[in-house]
Design an enzyme around this catalytic site. Structure first.
Site, PDB file in Angstrom:
ATOM      1  N   LYS A 261      37.151  39.619  41.262  1.00  0.00           N
ATOM      2  CA  LYS A 261      35.892  39.959  41.932  1.00  0.00           C
ATOM      3  C   LYS A 261      34.695  39.350  41.217  1.00  0.00           C
ATOM      4  O   LYS A 261      33.710  38.992  41.869  1.00  0.00           O
ATOM      5  CB  LYS A 261      35.740  41.477  42.050  1.00  0.00           C
ATOM      6  CG  LYS A 261      36.726  42.053  43.040  1.00  0.00           C
ATOM      7  CD  LYS A 261      36.322  43.403  43.559  1.00  0.00           C
ATOM      8  CE  LYS A 261      37.265  43.821  44.675  1.00  0.00           C
ATOM      9  NZ  LYS A 261      37.122  45.221  45.047  1.00  0.00           N
TER      10      LYS A 261
ATOM     11  N   LYS B 253      46.600  37.711  49.271  1.00  0.00           N
ATOM     12  CA  LYS B 253      46.738  38.932  50.073  1.00  0.00           C
ATOM     13  C   LYS B 253      45.722  38.959  51.214  1.00  0.00           C
ATOM     14  O   LYS B 253      44.621  38.410  51.089  1.00  0.00           O
ATOM     15  CB  LYS B 253      46.609  40.182  49.187  1.00  0.00           C
ATOM     16  CG  LYS B 253      45.218  40.508  48.770  1.00  0.00           C
ATOM     17  CD  LYS B 253      45.086  41.944  48.241  1.00  0.00           C
ATOM     18  CE  LYS B 253      43.623  42.167  47.916  1.00  0.00           C
ATOM     19  NZ  LYS B 253      43.215  43.454  47.531  1.00  0.00           N
TER      20      LYS B 253
ATOM     21  N   LYS C 201      39.902  42.228  53.673  1.00  0.00           N
ATOM     22  CA  LYS C 201      38.852  42.323  54.694  1.00  0.00           C
ATOM     23  C   LYS C 201      37.651  41.461  54.361  1.00  0.00           C
ATOM     24  O   LYS C 201      36.876  41.107  55.234  1.00  0.00           O
ATOM     25  CB  LYS C 201      38.436  43.773  54.943  1.00  0.00           C
ATOM     26  CG  LYS C 201      38.192  44.626  53.749  1.00  0.00           C
ATOM     27  CD  LYS C 201      38.127  46.095  54.170  1.00  0.00           C
ATOM     28  CE  LYS C 201      38.372  46.990  52.971  1.00  0.00           C
ATOM     29  NZ  LYS C 201      38.602  48.362  53.280  1.00  0.00           N
TER      30      LYS C 201
HETATM   31  P1  AMP Z   1      41.115  48.794  50.361  1.00  0.00           P
HETATM   32  O1  AMP Z   1      40.951  48.710  51.831  1.00  0.00           O
HETATM   33  O2  AMP Z   1      40.993  47.476  49.651  1.00  0.00           O
HETATM   34  O3  AMP Z   1      40.302  49.893  49.760  1.00  0.00           O
HETATM   35  O4  AMP Z   1      42.632  49.195  50.136  1.00  0.00           O
HETATM   36  C1  AMP Z   1      43.162  50.416  50.604  1.00  0.00           C
HETATM   37  C2  AMP Z   1      44.642  50.500  50.309  1.00  0.00           C
HETATM   38  O5  AMP Z   1      45.337  49.488  51.026  1.00  0.00           O
HETATM   39  C3  AMP Z   1      44.995  50.293  48.823  1.00  0.00           C
HETATM   40  O6  AMP Z   1      46.048  51.170  48.498  1.00  0.00           O
HETATM   41  C4  AMP Z   1      45.451  48.859  48.769  1.00  0.00           C
HETATM   42  O7  AMP Z   1      46.387  48.646  47.738  1.00  0.00           O
HETATM   43  C5  AMP Z   1      46.108  48.681  50.139  1.00  0.00           C
HETATM   44  N1  AMP Z   1      46.002  47.286  50.594  1.00  0.00           N
HETATM   45  C6  AMP Z   1      44.860  46.555  50.760  1.00  0.00           C
HETATM   46  N2  AMP Z   1      45.134  45.302  51.176  1.00  0.00           N
HETATM   47  C7  AMP Z   1      46.497  45.228  51.281  1.00  0.00           C
HETATM   48  C8  AMP Z   1      47.413  44.190  51.665  1.00  0.00           C
HETATM   49  N3  AMP Z   1      46.992  42.981  52.023  1.00  0.00           N
HETATM   50  N4  AMP Z   1      48.742  44.474  51.665  1.00  0.00           N
HETATM   51  C9  AMP Z   1      49.175  45.696  51.321  1.00  0.00           C
HETATM   52  N5  AMP Z   1      48.369  46.720  50.941  1.00  0.00           N
HETATM   53  C10 AMP Z   1      47.053  46.499  50.920  1.00  0.00           C
END
Ligand code: AMP
Ligand code: TRP
Length: 327
Positions: free
Chosen positions: A112, A194, A197
């Site tokens: 980041k 990965k 968003k």
């Molecule tokens: P975030 O939206 O980044 O706050 O992530 C929310 C949850 O989704 C966390 O547990 C992340 O580890 C999981 N997560 C986010 N992006 C991915 C992805 N591309 N594949 C699998 N899990 C994800």
């Protein structure tokens, strides 16, 4: 006594197919056996600069998504992190029990910082300490997360263990729950990174709000590779990712998914995966739209969730303050 689950999700955009398959989809199955808290982590969101109106909208939208995706607020505590001051309080305290050497090793901080070179703020650096506070505040036993959060959970265990060593058994040491398939959904255009968003590459990311035709179009354009075999393999990241998405969406194993496409071409394969995703998301999208029209209900869920979370957090925070020696 029932065990406790805690997880958090950032209101930094529309949730993606990655956060759905890697994390949220597993959450609703757990509410029968555990006390579950799912938190919209808005304090974490501001480690990257946010537009106030957008942040407010994203938070409400995310709360509605969590409910639409099956988290019944009667059986899960759903709330905003900023509504429960105990998170920030314990976060500060735990800053004083975390070494900079530990934070320097965090790969998410390095990633980041590279992406936001103009705003490498102290909050971005201590982000995993606040995450630790989120978890231990509720004596959580299990933390369902995607693969990218493993390192943060290891840090949480280390810091909680260090605190316990000094003051006695104050915190439960949590375990990570990372799903065997789908823990790392990759981008459709960059299948070695990965799905995220914040990614600006067009078509890389499926947002839960994407219309069916947009979803199918994105899958049709997904990067594949030069041979024509539809199987999971390390040197076939694009195809492996699409098979993983298909398996997660249909509940099939990876080998059953491979068998479904035996002898088929990439065109048919990508179209089918797109259709399966679009079809599965449609009822959730309808429920989300319904909830977004009901502000009174969303406000009530957030207020009740915050009240419940504050009550659950209070005894641990009191124990911590007492142990440290605060008057
Ligand atoms: P975030 O939206 O980044 O706050 O992530 C929310 C949850 O989704 C966390 O547990 C992340 O580890 C999981 N997560 C986010 N992006 C991915 C992805 N591309 N594949 C699998 N899990 C994800
Ligand atoms: N850092 C997590 C992410 O980026 C979100 C999060 C904040 C979290 N606090 C948490 C996840 C506590 C699990 C437990 O996805």
């Amino acid at each position: 006594m029932k065990k406790t689950i805690f997880s958090g999700i950032k209101p930094t955009g529309i949730p993606t197919l990655g956060s759905f398959l890697g994390a949220i989809t597993h959450w609703d199955k757990l509410s029968a056996q555990y006390n579950c808290l799912y938190c919209v982590v808005d304090l974490h969101a501001i480690t990257i600069r946010q537009d106030p109106a957008v942040l407010r909208d994203n938070g409400r939208n995310l709360l509605a998504w969590l409910i639409a995706l099956g988290l019944d607020p009667e059986r899960n505590v759903l709330y905003f992190q900023s509504h429960v001051p105990a998170h920030a309080e314990l976060g500060w305290i735990l800053n004083c029990y975390t070494y900079v050497g530990e934070l320097n090793r965090m790969t998410q901080f390095k990633d980041k910082s590279a992406k936001n070179a103009e705003n490498i703020n102290a909050g971005l650096y201590t982000y995993p300490v606040l995450q630790t506070a989120d978890i231990v505040l509720f004596q959580a036993n299990l933390v369902p997360i995607g693969d990218d959060q493993r390192q943060h959970l290891e840090l949480c265990r280390d810091v909680a263990g260090r605190f316990n060593k000094i003051y006695g058994d104050i915190f439960t040491i949590p375990e990570a729950f990372v799903p065997p398939v789908g823990a790392r959904i990759m981008g459709l255009q960059n299948p070695t990174d990965k799905m995220s968003k914040s990614d600006e590459t067009s078509g890389d990311c499926i947002y839960l709000s994407d219309a069916s035709d947009v979803i199918i179009k994105k899958f049709k354009k997904a990067v594949t590779d030069s041979d024509s075999q539809i199987r999971v393999a390390e040197d076939k990241p694009g195809i492996s990712n699409l098979l993983t998405i298909y398996a997660c969406m249909t509940g099939k194993t990876l080998s059953e998914s491979e068998a479904d496409f035996e002898g088929k071409g990439y065109g048919h394969f990508k179209q089918t995966v797109g259709e399966v995703v679009a079809e599965n998301l449609r009822p959730y999208q309808q429920e989300h739209a319904r909830l977004m029209a009901d502000n009174t209900y969303l406000d009530k869920v957030a207020a009740e969730g915050a009240k419940k979370a504050a009550e659950l957090a209070a005894p641990t925070l009191a124990k911590v303050k007492q142990a440290i020696g605060f008057n």
